[in-house]
Design a protein around this motif. Sequence first.
Motif, PDB file in Angstrom:
ATOM      1  N   PRO A 220       0.837  -1.221   0.000  1.00  0.00           N
ATOM      2  CA  PRO A 220       0.000   0.000   0.000  1.00  0.00           C
ATOM      3  C   PRO A 220       0.863   1.257   0.000  1.00  0.00           C
ATOM      4  CG  PRO A 220      -0.725  -1.552   1.682  1.00  0.00           C
ATOM      5  CD  PRO A 220       0.557  -2.068   1.170  1.00  0.00           C
ATOM      6  N   TYR A 221       0.363   2.302  -0.622  1.00  0.00           N
ATOM      7  CA  TYR A 221       1.057   3.590  -0.721  1.00  0.00           C
ATOM      8  C   TYR A 221       0.238   4.614   0.051  1.00  0.00           C
ATOM      9  CZ  TYR A 221       3.556   7.518  -2.840  1.00  0.00           C
ATOM     10  OH  TYR A 221       4.315   8.650  -3.037  1.00  0.00           O
ATOM     11  N   TYR A 222       0.420   4.620   1.383  1.00  0.00           N
ATOM     12  CA  TYR A 222      -0.383   5.479   2.251  1.00  0.00           C
ATOM     13  C   TYR A 222      -0.019   6.958   2.109  1.00  0.00           C
ATOM     14  CZ  TYR A 222      -1.658   1.076   4.475  1.00  0.00           C
ATOM     15  OH  TYR A 222      -2.117  -0.190   4.710  1.00  0.00           O
ATOM     16  N   LYS A 223       1.076   7.247   1.464  1.00  0.00           N
ATOM     17  CA  LYS A 223       1.440   8.649   1.257  1.00  0.00           C
ATOM     18  C   LYS A 223       0.406   9.370   0.397  1.00  0.00           C
ATOM     19  CE  LYS A 223       5.421  11.399  -0.220  1.00  0.00           C
ATOM     20  NZ  LYS A 223       6.786  11.355  -0.820  1.00  0.00           N
ATOM     21  N   ARG A 224      -0.363   8.613  -0.355  1.00  0.00           N
ATOM     22  CA  ARG A 224      -1.389   9.195  -1.207  1.00  0.00           C
ATOM     23  C   ARG A 224      -2.553   9.752  -0.394  1.00  0.00           C
ATOM     24  NH1 ARG A 224      -2.562   4.916  -5.094  1.00  0.00           N
ATOM     25  NH2 ARG A 224      -4.364   4.371  -3.824  1.00  0.00           N
ATOM     26  N   ASN A 225      -2.671   9.352   0.860  1.00  0.00           N
ATOM     27  CA  ASN A 225      -3.772   9.805   1.703  1.00  0.00           C
ATOM     28  C   ASN A 225      -3.435  11.051   2.513  1.00  0.00           C
ATOM     29  OD1 ASN A 225      -5.154   7.532   0.798  1.00  0.00           O
ATOM     30  ND2 ASN A 225      -4.517   6.292   2.549  1.00  0.00           N
ATOM     31  N   ARG A 226      -2.285  11.647   2.276  1.00  0.00           N
ATOM     32  CA  ARG A 226      -1.920  12.823   3.064  1.00  0.00           C
ATOM     33  C   ARG A 226      -2.874  13.989   2.797  1.00  0.00           C
ATOM     34  NH1 ARG A 226       4.121  14.102   1.609  1.00  0.00           N
ATOM     35  NH2 ARG A 226       3.137  13.996  -0.456  1.00  0.00           N
ATOM     36  N   PRO A 227      -2.945  14.929   3.741  1.00  0.00           N
ATOM     37  CA  PRO A 227      -3.826  16.098   3.522  1.00  0.00           C
ATOM     38  C   PRO A 227      -3.329  16.956   2.367  1.00  0.00           C
ATOM     39  CG  PRO A 227      -3.233  15.871   5.847  1.00  0.00           C
ATOM     40  CD  PRO A 227      -2.372  14.925   5.090  1.00  0.00           C
ATOM     41  N   HIS A 228      -4.199  17.793   1.879  1.00  0.00           N
ATOM     42  CA  HIS A 228      -3.821  18.728   0.828  1.00  0.00           C
ATOM     43  C   HIS A 228      -2.941  19.837   1.398  1.00  0.00           C
ATOM     44  CE1 HIS A 228      -6.376  16.805  -2.100  1.00  0.00           C
ATOM     45  NE2 HIS A 228      -7.419  16.887  -1.285  1.00  0.00           N
TER      46      HIS A 228
ATOM     47  N   TRP B 172      -0.642  28.705   4.151  1.00  0.00           N
ATOM     48  CA  TRP B 172       0.781  28.559   4.503  1.00  0.00           C
ATOM     49  C   TRP B 172       1.668  28.914   3.317  1.00  0.00           C
ATOM     50  CZ3 TRP B 172       4.845  25.569   2.748  1.00  0.00           C
ATOM     51  CH2 TRP B 172       5.964  25.520   3.561  1.00  0.00           C
ATOM     52  N   VAL B 173       1.209  28.607   2.103  1.00  0.00           N
ATOM     53  CA  VAL B 173       1.986  28.951   0.908  1.00  0.00           C
ATOM     54  C   VAL B 173       2.107  30.471   0.787  1.00  0.00           C
ATOM     55  CG1 VAL B 173       2.046  28.802  -1.610  1.00  0.00           C
ATOM     56  CG2 VAL B 173       1.345  26.813  -0.258  1.00  0.00           C
TER      57      VAL B 173
ATOM     58  N   PRO C 211      -5.017  21.333   9.982  1.00  0.00           N
ATOM     59  CA  PRO C 211      -5.251  19.986   9.434  1.00  0.00           C
ATOM     60  C   PRO C 211      -4.665  19.787   8.047  1.00  0.00           C
ATOM     61  CG  PRO C 211      -7.252  21.294   9.272  1.00  0.00           C
ATOM     62  CD  PRO C 211      -6.257  22.132  10.000  1.00  0.00           C
ATOM     63  N   TYR C 212      -4.214  20.840   7.425  1.00  0.00           N
ATOM     64  CA  TYR C 212      -3.655  20.720   6.085  1.00  0.00           C
ATOM     65  C   TYR C 212      -2.127  20.610   6.167  1.00  0.00           C
ATOM     66  CZ  TYR C 212      -8.317  22.079   4.593  1.00  0.00           C
ATOM     67  OH  TYR C 212      -9.670  22.130   4.391  1.00  0.00           O
ATOM     68  N   ARG C 213      -1.542  20.247   5.052  1.00  0.00           N
ATOM     69  CA  ARG C 213      -0.110  19.968   5.021  1.00  0.00           C
ATOM     70  C   ARG C 213       0.664  21.230   4.713  1.00  0.00           C
ATOM     71  NH1 ARG C 213       2.593  17.345   0.512  1.00  0.00           N
ATOM     72  NH2 ARG C 213       0.477  17.001  -0.267  1.00  0.00           N
ATOM     73  N   HIS C 214       1.691  21.501   5.499  1.00  0.00           N
ATOM     74  CA  HIS C 214       2.575  22.635   5.266  1.00  0.00           C
ATOM     75  C   HIS C 214       3.780  22.154   4.482  1.00  0.00           C
ATOM     76  CE1 HIS C 214       0.885  25.100   8.902  1.00  0.00           C
ATOM     77  NE2 HIS C 214      -0.016  24.842   7.967  1.00  0.00           N
ATOM     78  N   ASP C 215       3.688  22.253   3.203  1.00  0.00           N
ATOM     79  CA  ASP C 215       4.746  21.761   2.320  1.00  0.00           C
ATOM     80  C   ASP C 215       4.759  22.593   1.052  1.00  0.00           C
ATOM     81  OD1 ASP C 215       6.806  20.320   1.330  1.00  0.00           O
ATOM     82  OD2 ASP C 215       5.750  18.400   1.219  1.00  0.00           O
ATOM     83  N   LYS C 216       5.858  22.507   0.342  1.00  0.00           N
ATOM     84  CA  LYS C 216       6.000  23.265  -0.907  1.00  0.00           C
ATOM     85  C   LYS C 216       5.165  22.616  -2.004  1.00  0.00           C
ATOM     86  CE  LYS C 216       9.444  24.853  -4.248  1.00  0.00           C
ATOM     87  NZ  LYS C 216      10.887  24.848  -4.628  1.00  0.00           N
ATOM     88  N   PRO C 217       4.334  23.358  -2.699  1.00  0.00           N
ATOM     89  CA  PRO C 217       3.513  22.759  -3.764  1.00  0.00           C
ATOM     90  C   PRO C 217       4.344  22.449  -5.001  1.00  0.00           C
ATOM     91  CG  PRO C 217       3.157  25.118  -3.673  1.00  0.00           C
ATOM     92  CD  PRO C 217       4.068  24.793  -2.520  1.00  0.00           C
TER      93      PRO C 217
END
Length: 428
Positions: A155-163, A168-169, A180-186
């Motif tokens: 399984p590839y659970y990384k696909r279920n991460r939040p948007h 934050w962007v 609840p959302y992901r703080h990451d570079k788009p």
Amino acid sequence: MSMSKTTNTYNRQNWEDAEFPILCQTCLGDNPYVRMIKERFGKECKICTRPFTIFRWCPGARMRFKKTEVCQTCARLKNVCQTCLLDLEYGLPIQVRDAALKVADTMPQSDVNKEFYIQNIDAQLQDGDGTEAAGTVGRSLAANEMLSKLARTAPYYKRNRPHICSFWVKGECKRGEECPYRHDKPNEPDDPLCEQNIKDRYYGRNDPVAEKIMKRAASLPTLEPPEDRNITTLYVGNLPEEITEPEIRDQFYQYGEIRSIALVPRQQCSFVQYTKRSAAELAAERTFNKLVIQGRKVSIKWAHSQAKQSTAAKTDRRFDVAGIPPPSAKPNDYFNLRQEQINVMPAGMKLHQLPSNLVPASAYQMYAQPNFAAPYSGLPSSGNSGAASAPNSTTTSTSGVNLDSIPPPPGQMPYPSQDASRMGAIKK
């Protein structure tokens, strides 16, 4: 409650009411106690536009909530997950699977023909047990070599991460760790993976994920057999820790007679040796990037010859140096001497005590030039000269020849060790 576009004319009995969704392991999540929210006829299918029962759940901690997107009839028609629309058996997009199985999509696109087509599919699915795919896909699901290589076995659970958090962007998110959302570079705006469409995914056309996987399939490595025909051993790596030798034999005996199996539990690998080279080649072809043992995809390679390994360990460290002649064919001939130039000294005799009869005449050919005289011509001997030399003289040998008067050879000596003064020819 959402209604279908054809609510006034469509029979409500054909609306779908299910008790559990059709999901893949990735979308379902790793939580065995997942709780779902069920809503009858809560949404319309994004493919056939019929109202169906939707399910909503959280697949795990720090994951986003997911829900079903298409009805179960459309999902069983393509044998895909109701949420991600990936193949349930291989975990690949529909475009990749259909290209490998050579399946042509015959589903109509217009609303009226699509409704009639779905009604016929529902009638076919009522006769089955609900676990088989319908249509041309159900008749074409067979073992395929390329799909086995590209299939995702875990399984590839990384696909279920939040948007990604849009605030934050822009640098305006004030929630911090509670967001609840992901703080990451788009991703980059021109990234083709940003332009995914659920209908293109379902119909298998213009899918950027499928195009990426098909490019990777074109560059898959192949296992070439070695040139040495005596090698009949295969290396099997990435084995489970608790695997036994009979389990390995059960996977490889079908390709030919096995001579021996050497299991190395500490390295999690084994060596399978066949009696014939043809059997080893067949096993390598059938198991390379395909064999899965206890849920782990093992690696298959050809073993190396032991004789070749011992030869490669003895490397040749010789190198050429300018001004030094190349070595001779004999390994112990350090001075490039000919056979007639080699004499064995008597036992107990030192080099400065060497008599003249043991020195070959070819050794003095270098002095035959007009600029140099012979080393023993014109030199007075100890018997004819008027001056008697001392018995312990350091410049006169036992034959009565003054060794200090011997001129040096023409040119530069190729080796410093050939210097007569360093070799002990002159006694100090």
